[in-house]
Enzyme design. Structure first.
Site, mmCIF file in Angstrom:
data_model
loop_
_atom_site.group_PDB
_atom_site.id
_atom_site.type_symbol
_atom_site.label_atom_id
_atom_site.label_comp_id
_atom_site.label_asym_id
_atom_site.label_seq_id
_atom_site.Cartn_x
_atom_site.Cartn_y
_atom_site.Cartn_z
ATOM 1 N N GLY A 49 0.819 -1.218 0.000
ATOM 2 C CA GLY A 49 0.000 0.000 0.000
ATOM 3 C C GLY A 49 0.843 1.254 0.000
ATOM 4 O O GLY A 49 0.614 2.171 0.785
ATOM 5 N N SER A 107 1.356 3.553 -2.502
ATOM 6 C CA SER A 107 1.136 4.549 -3.558
ATOM 7 C C SER A 107 0.550 5.866 -3.056
ATOM 8 O O SER A 107 0.631 6.881 -3.736
ATOM 9 C CB SER A 107 0.204 3.969 -4.628
ATOM 10 O OG SER A 107 -1.009 3.553 -4.035
ATOM 11 N N ARG A 108 -0.066 5.841 -1.886
ATOM 12 C CA ARG A 108 -0.707 7.056 -1.364
ATOM 13 C C ARG A 108 -0.497 7.124 0.142
ATOM 14 O O ARG A 108 -0.132 6.133 0.778
ATOM 15 C CB ARG A 108 -2.214 7.044 -1.655
ATOM 16 C CG ARG A 108 -2.569 7.212 -3.108
ATOM 17 C CD ARG A 108 -4.070 7.315 -3.332
ATOM 18 N NE ARG A 108 -4.777 6.087 -3.033
ATOM 19 C CZ ARG A 108 -5.655 5.942 -2.043
ATOM 20 N NH1 ARG A 108 -5.940 6.961 -1.250
ATOM 21 N NH2 ARG A 108 -6.260 4.788 -1.847
ATOM 22 N N ASN A 157 1.793 -2.064 5.408
ATOM 23 C CA ASN A 157 1.077 -0.797 5.610
ATOM 24 C C ASN A 157 -0.329 -0.812 5.016
ATOM 25 O O ASN A 157 -1.196 -0.060 5.470
ATOM 26 C CB ASN A 157 1.897 0.339 4.963
ATOM 27 C CG ASN A 157 1.102 1.603 4.779
ATOM 28 O OD1 ASN A 157 0.856 2.342 5.733
ATOM 29 N ND2 ASN A 157 0.648 1.858 3.554
ATOM 30 N N SER A 171 -2.724 0.731 14.598
ATOM 31 C CA SER A 171 -3.483 1.978 14.829
ATOM 32 C C SER A 171 -3.787 2.080 16.319
ATOM 33 O O SER A 171 -3.944 1.054 17.002
ATOM 34 C CB SER A 171 -4.808 1.932 14.064
ATOM 35 O OG SER A 171 -5.665 2.965 14.515
ATOM 36 N N TYR A 191 -12.219 -2.901 11.893
ATOM 37 C CA TYR A 191 -10.904 -2.250 11.769
ATOM 38 C C TYR A 191 -10.065 -2.450 13.044
ATOM 39 O O TYR A 191 -8.897 -2.846 12.985
ATOM 40 C CB TYR A 191 -11.133 -0.768 11.503
ATOM 41 C CG TYR A 191 -9.879 0.046 11.287
ATOM 42 C CD1 TYR A 191 -9.172 -0.020 10.096
ATOM 43 C CD2 TYR A 191 -9.409 0.907 12.288
ATOM 44 C CE1 TYR A 191 -8.029 0.747 9.896
ATOM 45 C CE2 TYR A 191 -8.271 1.677 12.088
ATOM 46 C CZ TYR A 191 -7.587 1.591 10.891
ATOM 47 O OH TYR A 191 -6.452 2.353 10.702
ATOM 48 N N ALA A 208 -10.333 -4.689 15.308
ATOM 49 C CA ALA A 208 -9.955 -6.106 15.476
ATOM 50 C C ALA A 208 -8.688 -6.404 14.677
ATOM 51 O O ALA A 208 -7.796 -7.122 15.142
ATOM 52 C CB ALA A 208 -11.102 -7.010 15.024
ATOM 53 N N LYS A 266 -6.346 -4.218 13.831
ATOM 54 C CA LYS A 266 -5.186 -3.479 14.334
ATOM 55 C C LYS A 266 -4.695 -4.046 15.671
ATOM 56 O O LYS A 266 -3.487 -4.143 15.903
ATOM 57 C CB LYS A 266 -5.519 -1.995 14.438
ATOM 58 C CG LYS A 266 -5.864 -1.357 13.082
ATOM 59 C CD LYS A 266 -4.751 -1.579 12.058
ATOM 60 C CE LYS A 266 -4.983 -0.851 10.748
ATOM 61 N NZ LYS A 266 -3.855 -1.003 9.799
ATOM 62 N N ILE A 312 -3.943 10.781 11.227
ATOM 63 C CA ILE A 312 -2.973 11.230 10.231
ATOM 64 C C ILE A 312 -3.699 11.790 9.004
ATOM 65 O O ILE A 312 -4.711 11.238 8.560
ATOM 66 C CB ILE A 312 -2.041 10.058 9.803
ATOM 67 C CG1 ILE A 312 -1.468 9.317 11.040
ATOM 68 C CG2 ILE A 312 -0.917 10.574 8.899
ATOM 69 C CD1 ILE A 312 -0.583 10.118 11.950
HETATM 70 P P1 NAP Z 1 -4.839 5.694 2.358
HETATM 71 O O1 NAP Z 1 -4.470 7.125 2.260
HETATM 72 O O2 NAP Z 1 -6.232 5.269 2.096
HETATM 73 O O3 NAP Z 1 -3.846 4.835 1.416
HETATM 74 C C1 NAP Z 1 -3.981 3.451 1.384
HETATM 75 C C2 NAP Z 1 -2.905 2.819 0.534
HETATM 76 O O4 NAP Z 1 -3.080 1.385 0.637
HETATM 77 C C3 NAP Z 1 -3.005 3.157 -0.931
HETATM 78 O O5 NAP Z 1 -1.718 3.129 -1.491
HETATM 79 C C4 NAP Z 1 -3.862 2.011 -1.479
HETATM 80 O O6 NAP Z 1 -3.651 1.715 -2.858
HETATM 81 C C5 NAP Z 1 -3.334 0.860 -0.653
HETATM 82 N N1 NAP Z 1 -4.295 -0.240 -0.551
HETATM 83 C C6 NAP Z 1 -5.600 -0.177 -0.182
HETATM 84 N N2 NAP Z 1 -6.158 -1.404 -0.239
HETATM 85 C C7 NAP Z 1 -5.176 -2.235 -0.658
HETATM 86 C C8 NAP Z 1 -5.129 -3.617 -0.939
HETATM 87 N N3 NAP Z 1 -6.202 -4.412 -0.820
HETATM 88 N N4 NAP Z 1 -3.967 -4.150 -1.375
HETATM 89 C C9 NAP Z 1 -2.864 -3.369 -1.537
HETATM 90 N N5 NAP Z 1 -2.857 -2.066 -1.285
HETATM 91 C C10 NAP Z 1 -3.996 -1.502 -0.863
HETATM 92 O O7 NAP Z 1 -4.505 5.116 3.818
HETATM 93 P P2 NAP Z 1 -3.492 5.682 4.936
HETATM 94 O O8 NAP Z 1 -4.222 6.638 5.778
HETATM 95 O O9 NAP Z 1 -2.213 6.066 4.293
HETATM 96 O O10 NAP Z 1 -3.285 4.363 5.813
HETATM 97 C C11 NAP Z 1 -2.147 3.520 5.678
HETATM 98 C C12 NAP Z 1 -2.115 2.560 6.862
HETATM 99 O O11 NAP Z 1 -2.064 3.314 8.077
HETATM 100 C C13 NAP Z 1 -3.359 1.692 6.973
HETATM 101 O O12 NAP Z 1 -2.999 0.406 7.422
HETATM 102 C C14 NAP Z 1 -4.193 2.387 8.025
HETATM 103 O O13 NAP Z 1 -5.066 1.523 8.694
HETATM 104 C C15 NAP Z 1 -3.098 2.896 8.949
HETATM 105 N N6 NAP Z 1 -3.528 4.007 9.787
HETATM 106 C C16 NAP Z 1 -3.910 5.194 9.237
HETATM 107 C C17 NAP Z 1 -4.309 6.222 10.083
HETATM 108 C C18 NAP Z 1 -4.708 7.571 9.556
HETATM 109 O O14 NAP Z 1 -5.116 8.420 10.390
HETATM 110 N N7 NAP Z 1 -4.639 7.829 8.270
HETATM 111 C C19 NAP Z 1 -4.326 6.039 11.476
HETATM 112 C C20 NAP Z 1 -3.946 4.804 11.983
HETATM 113 C C21 NAP Z 1 -3.538 3.807 11.134
HETATM 114 P P3 NAP Z 1 -4.602 2.368 -4.016
HETATM 115 O O15 NAP Z 1 -4.084 3.756 -4.220
HETATM 116 O O16 NAP Z 1 -4.427 1.493 -5.203
HETATM 117 O O17 NAP Z 1 -5.988 2.351 -3.468
#
Ligand code: NAP
Length: 251
Positions: A12, A14-15, A90, A142, A155, A157, A159, A188
């Site tokens: 994951g 790319s973003r 990730n 998380s 979610y 569960a 994490k 974030i």
């Molecule tokens: P995000 O902005 O939605 O980015 C998600 C990334 O994961 C994208 O690159 C997406 O690819 C990829 N992805 C989604 N589903 C996938 C799959 N089935 N297989 C492979 N790649 C996949 O999310 P984020 O906020 O950066 O979160 C990243 C991690 O941090 C996650 O595990 C999330 O639970 C954790 N987290 C985030 C926060 C927060 O506040 N943002 C807080 C706690 C934990 P595409 O571009 O192709 O969709």
């Protein structure tokens, strides 16, 4: 260039947080491969950016829930690089809703994407890391896994599961030179949190000790720490990176 000569795979990437992790590892000199699910343009853009900066980077479309794909990907990286030093699990999604009405599909998609994916990639990377007697596994969990949020039983569960998985695997592979740690982000600034941010960003900021939302780079910096030789005596830990959101509060 503290990671020169190292190789890394980020799921994951790319973003959002994953993208910042890919950038940070590459900036430290690691060769980086990352997966994404569907947004090919975002993935290609990141590869282009890194290549312009003379970094080695690869983007691979691979649903993290697909175990066969994980095995194939690790095999192909081993052919290219002969080793995988750093694995960052990730990839993650949310499909929020109260349990009373949560569909089985929303339950299992989140479990498979967020948690089974960690099994898929760790298992596929285990043998080469054990043979090399070196490895760094970093799982992104998380604060929700520890403190919970209404509407996030699926979610949270995953994490909480990741943190337990991390501790068990750390026990299993420490003697082989492999460390396994989790990072538990707070709130974030990414696409994942956009809706909540728009609705309640100011209120959330007031609950954060350092009075700002986290940026993806805040998490990437912690990933770099766990990737370095200097962290070789740290394993089985969950590092909360939340600006103090969960400090002594109701969370
Ligand atoms: P995000 O902005 O939605 O980015 C998600 C990334 O994961 C994208 O690159 C997406 O690819 C990829 N992805 C989604 N589903 C996938 C799959 N089935 N297989 C492979 N790649 C996949 O999310 P984020 O906020 O950066 O979160 C990243 C991690 O941090 C996650 O595990 C999330 O639970 C954790 N987290 C985030 C926060 C927060 O506040 N943002 C807080 C706690 C934990 P595409 O571009 O192709 O969709």
């Amino acid at each position: 260039m503290r990671l020169a000569g190292r190789t890394a795979l980020v799921t994951g990437g790319s973003r959002g947080i994953g993208k910042a992790i890919v950038r940070a590892l590459a900036a430290e000199g690691a060769k980086v491969a990352f997966t994404y699910n569907s947004n090919t343009d975002a993935a290609n853009e990141l590869v282009k950016e890194l290549e312009l900066d003379q970094r080695e980077a690869y983007a691979i479309q691979a649903n993290a829930a697909d175990a066969e794909k994980a095995r194939e990907l690790i095999e192909s990286l081993l052919e290219k690089w002969e080793k995988i030093d750093i694995l960052v699990n990730n990839a993650g999604i949310i499909k929020d809703g109260l349990l009373a009405t949560m569909s089985e599909e929303n339950w299992s998609t989140v479990i498979n994407t967020n948690l089974t994916s960690v099994y898929n990639y760790c298992q596929a990377a285990m043998r080469p890391m054990m043979s090399a007697r070196h490895g760094r596994i970093i799982n992104i969990s998380s604060v929700a896994g520890r403190y919970g949020n209404p509407g996030q039983t699926n979610y949270a569960a995953t994490k909480g599961g990741i943190d337990g998985f991390t501790r068990c695997l750390a026990h299993e592979v420490g003697r082989r030179g492999i460390t396994v740690n989790s990072i538990a982000p707070g709130f974030i600034n990414t696409d994942m949190t956009e809706a909540v941010r728009n609705a309640a960003g100011k209120e959330i900021t007031k609950q954060i000790s350092v009075r700002r939302l986290g940026e993806p780079e805040d998490i990437a910096n912690a990933v770099v720490f766990f990737s370095l030789n200097e962290s070789s005596y740290v394993t089985g830990q969950v590092l909360t990176v939340d600006g103090g959101l969960t400090l002594g509060s109701g969370m």
